[in-house]
Scaffold this active site. Structure first.
Site, PDB file in Angstrom:
ATOM      1  N   LYS A 247      52.681  43.549  25.245  1.00 35.49           N
ATOM      2  CA  LYS A 247      52.290  44.576  26.217  1.00 35.49           C
ATOM      3  C   LYS A 247      52.466  44.140  27.665  1.00 35.49           C
ATOM      4  O   LYS A 247      52.660  42.971  27.965  1.00 35.49           O
ATOM      5  CB  LYS A 247      50.874  45.060  25.915  1.00 35.49           C
ATOM      6  N   ARG A 282      47.563  43.957  15.388  1.00 33.57           N
ATOM      7  CA  ARG A 282      48.761  44.795  15.264  1.00 33.57           C
ATOM      8  C   ARG A 282      49.867  44.138  16.084  1.00 33.57           C
ATOM      9  O   ARG A 282      49.743  44.026  17.305  1.00 33.57           O
ATOM     10  CB  ARG A 282      48.427  46.202  15.774  1.00 33.57           C
TER      11      ARG A 282
HETATM   12  N1  HH2 Z   1      49.525  50.333  20.650  1.00 35.50           N
HETATM   13  C1  HH2 Z   1      50.625  51.084  20.541  1.00 35.50           C
HETATM   14  C2  HH2 Z   1      50.747  52.044  19.519  1.00 35.50           C
HETATM   15  N2  HH2 Z   1      49.765  52.189  18.603  1.00 35.50           N
HETATM   16  N3  HH2 Z   1      47.653  51.563  17.739  1.00 35.50           N
HETATM   17  C3  HH2 Z   1      46.549  50.814  17.828  1.00 35.50           C
HETATM   18  N4  HH2 Z   1      45.550  50.967  16.927  1.00 35.50           N
HETATM   19  N5  HH2 Z   1      46.377  49.893  18.821  1.00 35.50           N
HETATM   20  C4  HH2 Z   1      47.321  49.688  19.780  1.00 35.50           C
HETATM   21  O1  HH2 Z   1      47.096  48.854  20.695  1.00 35.50           O
HETATM   22  C5  HH2 Z   1      48.516  50.478  19.730  1.00 35.50           C
HETATM   23  C6  HH2 Z   1      48.650  51.423  18.676  1.00 35.50           C
HETATM   24  C7  HH2 Z   1      51.741  50.916  21.533  1.00 35.50           C
HETATM   25  O2  HH2 Z   1      52.641  49.964  21.102  1.00 35.50           O
HETATM   26  P1  HH2 Z   1      54.025  50.266  20.336  1.00 35.50           P
HETATM   27  O3  HH2 Z   1      53.796  50.921  19.026  1.00 35.50           O
HETATM   28  O4  HH2 Z   1      54.780  48.996  20.258  1.00 35.50           O
HETATM   29  O5  HH2 Z   1      54.832  51.193  21.335  1.00 35.50           O
HETATM   30  P2  HH2 Z   1      55.147  52.763  21.420  1.00 35.50           P
HETATM   31  O6  HH2 Z   1      53.852  53.496  21.619  1.00 35.50           O
HETATM   32  O7  HH2 Z   1      56.075  52.865  22.608  1.00 35.50           O
HETATM   33  O8  HH2 Z   1      55.799  53.183  20.134  1.00 35.50           O
END
Ligand code: HH2
Length: 316
Positions: A247, A282
């Site tokens: 992040k 995660r």
């Molecule tokens: N962060 C993201 C998405 N889903 N779910 C939980 N429970 N906690 C988190 O911190 C979280 C999440 C964002 O990360 P990512 O999936 O890599 O990116 P994007 O939203 O661009 O798909």
């Protein structure tokens, strides 16, 4: 309380969490007696660090298998990005089209793996649960779709309730990142409200995991405060999941601009979160997380046993 006692009590709360170290997911009880690693599978064209890489279902399944081989306990399948720069909301039909074939194949090919669906839409959650998904990970904590609670309760799904503010397009930005003196207190209070809403909809208490939403409506300084005081989130009495992987705050602290290169900073944040009570992690990079958390956990666990023995000896 001396510094030594403070550390011992932190370690002890990791050892003896109020939720008893268990998470109810359908008719299974997932033991949280070691860190649980959830591998991220973004079936999106636009996610912030891996957008487009696993948009094709075949590539997604290959990546899932790799993550399981590296030690993932769960795979979190997402079909809608919340990226800070221009997340494009997708409609439920498109999200279902992205996510469902992957959930179906994961259940068929990796039957021992916990499958989670990352969605804020009850329609998508319901369809994924029908395909055999075990967990619904809602980054809005059931704020954005009022039917989410009844769908999860009806299916007996495990639930991850994440703290965020605003819409899908806003939550990854700083649009709502204004807090008073006690950011952690505000996050805990708002997350507590989401737990109450889930309970009121009929979700079982032991099915709920909470997540403070690192980087969601939080500037780096806010995310750091939340991680430093994560034990206050754990005091909600539910297992805590953190999503620090790659992040922005890690990029800001390390100067590593390429998100996929932020693995070492991610490890540092995960290990500290473990010592403050997090049990679920995660991540994009499973192997480093698995190895670092297993080693850190062995130290915390043995440290906890020593502290418990000293505590027992000190009692008359
Ligand atoms: N962060 C993201 C998405 N889903 N779910 C939980 N429970 N906690 C988190 O911190 C979280 C999440 C964002 O990360 P990512 O999936 O890599 O990116 P994007 O939203 O661009 O798909």
């Amino acid at each position: 309380m001396t510094k030594g006692e403070h550390i011992a009590s932190d370690v002890l709360s990791v050892q003896r969490p109020p939720h008893g170290g268990r998470w109810r997911v359908g008719d299974r009880e997932i033991a949280l007696d070691r860190p649980l690693v959830m591998g991220i599978l973004n079936v999106t064209p636009d996610s912030f660090s891996d957008g487009g890489r696993f948009f094709d279902a075949g590539a997604a399944l290959e990546q899932a298998r790799r993550m399981v081989d590296e030690g993932a306990d769960a795979i979190d399948v997402g079909g809608e990005s919340t990226r800070p720069q221009g997340a494009r909301p997708v409609d439920a039909a498109e999200e279902r089209r992205r996510v469902l074939p992957v959930v179906r194949e994961l259940r068929r090919r990796l039957p021992g793996t916990l499958v989670s669906v990352d969605t804020v839409k009850a329609d998508v959650a319901a369809a994924a649960l029908d395909e055999g998904a075990h967990v619904v990970n809602d980054v809005s904590g059931f704020r954005l779709d009022p039917r989410m609670g009844e769908i999860c309760a009806g299916a007996g799904a495990g639930v991850v309730l994440m703290h965020s503010r605003g819409t899908v397009s806003e939550m990854g930005t700083y649009a709502h990142a204004s807090y008073g003196d006690d950011v952690v207190g505000e996050v805990v209070a708002e997350l507590g409200d989401r737990v109450d809403a889930a309970l009121a909809a009929g979700v079982a208490a032991d099915a709920i995991v909470v997540d403070p939403g690192i980087g969601f409506g939080k500037r780096s300084e806010h995310s750091l405060r939340v991680l430093a005081e994560l034990s206050r989130v754990a005091a909600l009495g539910r297992p805590v999941l953190v999503g620090v992987s790659r992040k922005r705050f890690i990029g800001e602290l390390t100067g590593v601009s390429e998100a996929a290169e932020r693995v070492h900073g991610t490890t540092g944040a995960n290990v500290v979160a473990l010592t403050r009570g997090a049990r679920l992690f995660r991540v994009h990079d499973v192997r480093p997380a698995r190895e670092a958390l297993d080693v850190a956990w062995a130290i915390v666990r043995d440290g906890g046993a020593g502290a418990a023995a000293r505590e027992a000896e000190a009692k008359p």
